[in-house]
Every structure is written in structure tokens, then in C-alpha cells.
Design a protein around this motif. Structure first.
Motif, PDB file in Angstrom:
ATOM      1  N   MET A   1       0.843  -1.188   0.000  1.00 49.89           N
ATOM      2  CA  MET A   1       0.000   0.000   0.000  1.00 49.89           C
ATOM      3  C   MET A   1       0.883   1.244   0.000  1.00 49.89           C
ATOM      4  SD  MET A   1      -2.936   0.970   2.751  1.00 49.89           S
ATOM      5  CE  MET A   1      -3.744  -0.590   2.392  1.00 49.89           C
ATOM      6  N   ALA A   2       0.577   2.181  -0.880  1.00 48.75           N
ATOM      7  CA  ALA A   2       1.404   3.380  -0.977  1.00 48.75           C
ATOM      8  C   ALA A   2       1.294   4.200   0.299  1.00 48.75           C
ATOM      9  CB  ALA A   2       0.956   4.228  -2.176  1.00 48.75           C
ATOM     10  N   GLN A  13      -9.821   4.722  -2.497  1.00 52.56           N
ATOM     11  CA  GLN A  13     -11.125   4.058  -2.554  1.00 52.56           C
ATOM     12  C   GLN A  13     -11.070   2.660  -1.954  1.00 52.56           C
ATOM     13  OE1 GLN A  13     -13.712   6.020  -3.691  1.00 52.56           O
ATOM     14  NE2 GLN A  13     -14.856   4.455  -2.579  1.00 52.56           N
ATOM     15  N   ASN A  14      -9.934   1.988  -2.086  1.00 54.02           N
ATOM     16  CA  ASN A  14      -9.797   0.674  -1.462  1.00 54.02           C
ATOM     17  C   ASN A  14      -9.986   0.766   0.051  1.00 54.02           C
ATOM     18  OD1 ASN A  14      -9.362  -0.713  -3.821  1.00 54.02           O
ATOM     19  ND2 ASN A  14      -7.139  -0.683  -3.677  1.00 54.02           N
ATOM     20  N   ILE A  15      -9.456   1.817   0.657  1.00 53.86           N
ATOM     21  CA  ILE A  15      -9.633   2.002   2.095  1.00 53.86           C
ATOM     22  C   ILE A  15     -11.083   2.349   2.412  1.00 53.86           C
ATOM     23  CG2 ILE A  15      -9.054   3.510   4.044  1.00 53.86           C
ATOM     24  CD1 ILE A  15      -6.209   3.667   2.895  1.00 53.86           C
ATOM     25  N   LEU A  16     -11.665   3.224   1.622  1.00 55.31           N
ATOM     26  CA  LEU A  16     -13.031   3.663   1.880  1.00 55.31           C
ATOM     27  C   LEU A  16     -14.047   2.552   1.607  1.00 55.31           C
ATOM     28  CD1 LEU A  16     -12.719   7.242   0.378  1.00 55.31           C
ATOM     29  CD2 LEU A  16     -12.899   6.641   2.798  1.00 55.31           C
ATOM     30  N   ASN A  17     -13.670   1.550   0.831  1.00 55.56           N
ATOM     31  CA  ASN A  17     -14.554   0.403   0.588  1.00 55.56           C
ATOM     32  C   ASN A  17     -14.420  -0.677   1.662  1.00 55.56           C
ATOM     33  OD1 ASN A  17     -15.553   1.532  -1.722  1.00 55.56           O
ATOM     34  ND2 ASN A  17     -14.414   0.235  -3.151  1.00 55.56           N
ATOM     35  N   ASN A  18     -13.431  -0.524   2.542  1.00 51.33           N
ATOM     36  CA  ASN A  18     -13.168  -1.525   3.585  1.00 51.33           C
ATOM     37  C   ASN A  18     -13.936  -1.136   4.854  1.00 51.33           C
ATOM     38  OD1 ASN A  18     -12.161  -3.240   5.534  1.00 51.33           O
ATOM     39  ND2 ASN A  18     -10.019  -2.983   4.961  1.00 51.33           N
ATOM     40  N   LYS A  19     -15.165  -1.601   4.962  1.00 48.64           N
ATOM     41  CA  LYS A  19     -16.015  -1.191   6.082  1.00 48.64           C
ATOM     42  C   LYS A  19     -15.476  -1.667   7.424  1.00 48.64           C
ATOM     43  CE  LYS A  19     -19.206  -5.113   5.542  1.00 48.64           C
ATOM     44  NZ  LYS A  19     -20.599  -5.505   5.203  1.00 48.64           N
ATOM     45  N   TYR A  20     -14.692  -2.729   7.421  1.00 49.44           N
ATOM     46  CA  TYR A  20     -14.120  -3.243   8.671  1.00 49.44           C
ATOM     47  C   TYR A  20     -13.052  -2.278   9.203  1.00 49.44           C
ATOM     48  CZ  TYR A  20     -16.535  -7.193   6.703  1.00 49.44           C
ATOM     49  OH  TYR A  20     -17.504  -7.982   6.142  1.00 49.44           O
ATOM     50  N   THR A 287      -3.903  -4.604  -2.340  1.00 52.64           N
ATOM     51  CA  THR A 287      -4.730  -4.195  -1.200  1.00 52.64           C
ATOM     52  C   THR A 287      -4.542  -5.097   0.010  1.00 52.64           C
ATOM     53  OG1 THR A 287      -6.390  -3.264  -2.686  1.00 52.64           O
ATOM     54  CG2 THR A 287      -7.103  -3.768  -0.449  1.00 52.64           C
ATOM     55  N   PHE A 288      -4.579  -6.413  -0.200  1.00 46.52           N
ATOM     56  CA  PHE A 288      -4.567  -7.340   0.926  1.00 46.52           C
ATOM     57  C   PHE A 288      -3.168  -7.829   1.305  1.00 46.52           C
ATOM     58  CE2 PHE A 288      -8.899  -8.170  -0.884  1.00 46.52           C
ATOM     59  CZ  PHE A 288      -9.608  -7.626   0.172  1.00 46.52           C
ATOM     60  N   ARG A 289      -2.255  -7.877   0.324  1.00 46.67           N
ATOM     61  CA  ARG A 289      -0.919  -8.421   0.590  1.00 46.67           C
ATOM     62  C   ARG A 289       0.182  -7.369   0.477  1.00 46.67           C
ATOM     63  NH1 ARG A 289      -2.232 -13.777  -3.067  1.00 46.67           N
ATOM     64  NH2 ARG A 289      -2.796 -15.184  -1.358  1.00 46.67           N
ATOM     65  N   THR A 302      -9.944  -0.497  -8.361  1.00 53.20           N
ATOM     66  CA  THR A 302     -10.452  -0.438  -7.003  1.00 53.20           C
ATOM     67  C   THR A 302     -11.037  -1.791  -6.611  1.00 53.20           C
ATOM     68  OG1 THR A 302     -10.996   1.903  -7.220  1.00 53.20           O
ATOM     69  CG2 THR A 302     -12.128   0.681  -5.492  1.00 53.20           C
ATOM     70  N   VAL A 303     -10.734  -2.253  -5.412  1.00 57.61           N
ATOM     71  CA  VAL A 303     -11.303  -3.494  -4.894  1.00 57.61           C
ATOM     72  C   VAL A 303     -12.709  -3.195  -4.377  1.00 57.61           C
ATOM     73  CG1 VAL A 303     -11.088  -5.283  -3.127  1.00 57.61           C
ATOM     74  CG2 VAL A 303      -9.050  -4.445  -4.305  1.00 57.61           C
ATOM     75  N   PRO A 304     -13.736  -3.885  -4.872  1.00 54.69           N
ATOM     76  CA  PRO A 304     -15.110  -3.581  -4.453  1.00 54.69           C
ATOM     77  C   PRO A 304     -15.382  -3.996  -3.009  1.00 54.69           C
ATOM     78  CG  PRO A 304     -15.070  -5.535  -5.842  1.00 54.69           C
ATOM     79  CD  PRO A 304     -13.676  -4.967  -5.871  1.00 54.69           C
ATOM     80  N   GLU A 305     -16.427  -3.417  -2.428  1.00 59.27           N
ATOM     81  CA  GLU A 305     -16.789  -3.738  -1.047  1.00 59.27           C
ATOM     82  C   GLU A 305     -17.047  -5.229  -0.865  1.00 59.27           C
ATOM     83  OE1 GLU A 305     -19.677  -1.189   0.865  1.00 59.27           O
ATOM     84  OE2 GLU A 305     -19.245   0.425  -0.554  1.00 59.27           O
ATOM     85  N   THR A 306     -17.593  -5.875  -1.889  1.00 63.39           N
ATOM     86  CA  THR A 306     -17.897  -7.308  -1.783  1.00 63.39           C
ATOM     87  C   THR A 306     -16.649  -8.149  -1.554  1.00 63.39           C
ATOM     88  OG1 THR A 306     -17.858  -7.411  -4.214  1.00 63.39           O
ATOM     89  CG2 THR A 306     -20.014  -7.218  -3.156  1.00 63.39           C
ATOM     90  N   ASP A 307     -15.498  -7.679  -2.055  1.00 73.77           N
ATOM     91  CA  ASP A 307     -14.253  -8.427  -1.846  1.00 73.77           C
ATOM     92  C   ASP A 307     -13.801  -8.361  -0.391  1.00 73.77           C
ATOM     93  OD1 ASP A 307     -14.117  -9.286  -4.420  1.00 73.77           O
ATOM     94  OD2 ASP A 307     -12.200  -8.362  -4.902  1.00 73.77           O
TER      95      ASP A 307
END
Length: 338
Positions: A1-2, A13-20, A287-289, A302-307
Motif C-alpha cells: 500500500m502506498a 477508494q480501497n480504504i473507503l470500501n473496507n467497512k471493517y 490491497t490485501f498483501r 479499485t477493490v469492491p466492497e464485496t471483496d
């Protein structure tokens, strides 16, 4: 992650899509706000105080990043909605008084979005740094302490891996039956050619990028969509090798098999499958690794919220948990019996 969120809308957006992660960030930052329609909202005046910037600075970022901010919750209240908002807060909103006819407001998500792009504020810089720390912690925590096998938390992983294993067997049998090439190294050579066809990296490059150990199996770390792409190619190659060999009444030479593989790269039927696999691998691994596949950089989205639900949510489970589930075992049994 940059480390610089100001430069990448995809990573913001990847962060903003991560509701957790957002839930933990909200609990940590406690930015407050005015309650309205089930959310907390900050006015421009409150943001000026929070970030210690001028009205014109906030307006500049609304102008330059308006669509992004609106997509993440920024809205302009007027008419009935504005009156409802004001009525909940004593008829006035901070220093705006009662005569305002429009009011821009930011919910928590839009406020974080603004903090990610705002370069003139030290407070925004501090928030960005804390956001990155929390996101890394949340992903690691929800993935069970490591992300090497986060792909296996997908409920589709086990059935897909099992099916792909059968295609792998078909392909290795075809290499044995229809390829005129000595030695067991041909399996590694042509496995690498398939990897390079699908995600432009051979096994060694992939292992180095994900910092895998020498004995780690590459396929154990691949997402189900990537495994499906590999399985499709392996199965198709096996059939093409058989047909070509029978037509020639002999085994294929390596160059002949290479020509078949080269044609697959421009096969219009495979292109959507390969493009999807490249997009999933490049986007999710970043995003994850925290791994950037430079050869797939053009495929990052962008990684969607569903991911995030798929890999971090309540329904995601470790491989051990899945294997202890009778329903999962029944699915694998049906696949075996097909």
C-alpha cells in the motif's frame, strides 16, 4: 500500500470500501459531527477548524475532487432537507445562521476522503498516517495474523482448487502422452508458460514478489478466479495437444506446443477470463498483501466492497474451518464423484 494516499484514487477508494477498517478508524479518530439520517455529518466550517485550513482551501478540493467526494458521501443540502437538518440543531448550523439556502456537509467517509487528498494540513497528514496503520492492522487481524493464504478464505476457493487439480492432471497427462520432450522438467517449463500467459510472471518471480518460502506451493496462494483461468487453459491445451498429435500421428515437438500456447494469448474467447484473472490478482494483492505486480500494474482497479466481505467478513473462514464444515465436504464429494 502506498504511503502517499494523496496520489492514488484507487488506493483511497480501497480504504473507503473496507467497512471493517472504517469502523475501527471511526472509533479511533472520534471526529464527532451532527447526527442526521443515521449518519454523522461535518459542515465545511467544522472541517476548516478540524484541518486548520481556509474556506477557499476546502472549496478548491471540492472543485478538484467533487465527483470522488460525492461518491463517498459529500452532499449539498437545500430546501426541505436543509430545513430538516437545521431543525435538528436548534435552527442554526455553527456560524451559518438561519438564512443559508444551501449547505455542503461531509459524512465520516467523505471526511476521510478529504483528509486523504488535503496536502495543506498537518492534521490531515496525521490522519492519513493513522489510517494506513489501522488498515494494515485490520487486514492482518481479520486474516488470522497473516495474508499469505488470504485467498483461501473465499468460499469459492476449495471447490475451484479441487476442480483445477483435475484439469492439472489432464494437462500433465497430455504432456506425458503427446509431447516429445525428455525429463520431468517439462512439467515445470510448461507450468511457467501458463503462469506467464495468465499473469505475466513465472513461479520464481511470483514467489519472490509474495515472499514465499522455497517449498510454498504457488497455487495454494492463487485466487479462485486465477485458478479458473489456469484450469481453462490447461484443459484446452490438453485437448489441442491430443488433436494435433493424432492429426500428425506423432508426438508434438516443443516448438509446436509453444505455437499453440502463443495463439492462446490472443484467443478472443480466453481474453475476458485472462483479463479478469489479472485484474483480480493485481488489485487484491496490492490491497490485501501489500504486493505490487509491476507487470500487471495496468490492470489495477479499485477493490469492491464485496471483496472485503469475501476475504475479511464474517462469512470468510480459514481453510481449516471450511474443511471441518460438513456442507463443504459434501460439495467436494460431489465434485469427486462427477
Amino acid at each position: 500500500m502506498a504511503n502517499d494516499l494523496t496520489s492514488s484514487q484507487v488506493e483511497r477508494q480501497n480504504i473507503l470500501n473496507n467497512k471493517y477498517a472504517l469502523k475501527k478508524i471511526e472509533n479511533h479518530l472520534r471526529l464527532g459531527g451532527l447526527e442526521f439520517e443515521g449518519d454523522s455529518w461535518l459542515t465545511k466550517q467544522q472541517l476548516m477548524t478540524l484541518f486548520d485550513v481556509s474556506d477557499s482551501t476546502i472549496e478548491k478540493y471540492i472543485a478538484n475532487h467533487g465527483e470522488e467526494l460525492k461518491a463517498n458521501g459529500y452532499k449539498v443540502l437545500k430546501g426541505k432537507k436543509l430545513n430538516e437538518f437545521k431543525s435538528l440543531h436548534g435552527g442554526t448550523v455553527n456560524d451559518y445562521g438561519t438564512k443559508i439556502s444551501i449547505l455542503g456537509v461531509f459524512n465520516f467517509r467523505a471526511t476521510l476522503n478529504l483528509a486523504m487528498v488535503l496536502t495543506e494540513s498537518e492534521r490531515a497528514k496525521e490522519i492519513r498516517s493513522r489510517i494506513l496503520d489501522i488498515v494494515i492492522d485490520v487486514v492482518a487481524e481479520r486474516a488470522g495474523g497473516h495474508t499469505k493464504y488470504i485467498n483461501q478464505r473465499d468460499s469459492d476457493y476449495l471447490p475451484t482448487a479441487y476442480t483445477e487439480y483435475s484439469y492439472r492432471k489432464v494437462f500433465t497427462d497430455a504432456l506425458n502422452d503427446y509431447l516429445d520432450m525428455d525429463g520431468r522438467h517439462k512439467y515445470a517449463i510448461y507450468t511457467n508458460k501458463i503462469y506467464q500467459l495468465v499473469f505475466k510472471e513465472n513461479a520464481k518471480e511470483y514467489k519472490q514478489l509474495l515472499k514465499l518460502a522455497k517449498n510454498d506451493n504457488v497455487r495454494d496462494t492463487l485466487y479462485s478466479e486465477v485458478l479458473k483461468a489456469i484450469g481453462s487453459i490447461e484443459n484446452g491445451l490438453a485437448h489441442e495437444m491430443k488433436d494435433k498429435s493424432e492429426m500428425l500421428s506423432r508426438k508434438l515437438k516443443p516448438l509446436e506446443l509453444n505455437e499453440i500456447i502463443n495463439r492462446l494469448e490472443i484467443n478472443p474467447y480466453l481474453k475476458p477470463v485472462i483479463d479478469d484473472a489479472r485484474t483480480k490478482m493485481a488489485s487484491r494483492d496490492m490491497t490485501f498483501r501489500d504486493a505490487l505486480h509491476k507487470k500487471l500494474e495496468a490492470y489495477i482497479q479499485t477493490v469492491p466492497e464485496t471483496d472485503f466481505d469475501k476475504f475479511l467478513g464474517e462469512a470468510s473462514r480459514s481453510l481449516e474451518e471450511q474443511l471441518s464444515d460438513p456442507e463443504v465436504l459434501e460439495v467436494l464429494k460431489r465434485l469427486k464423484d462427477r
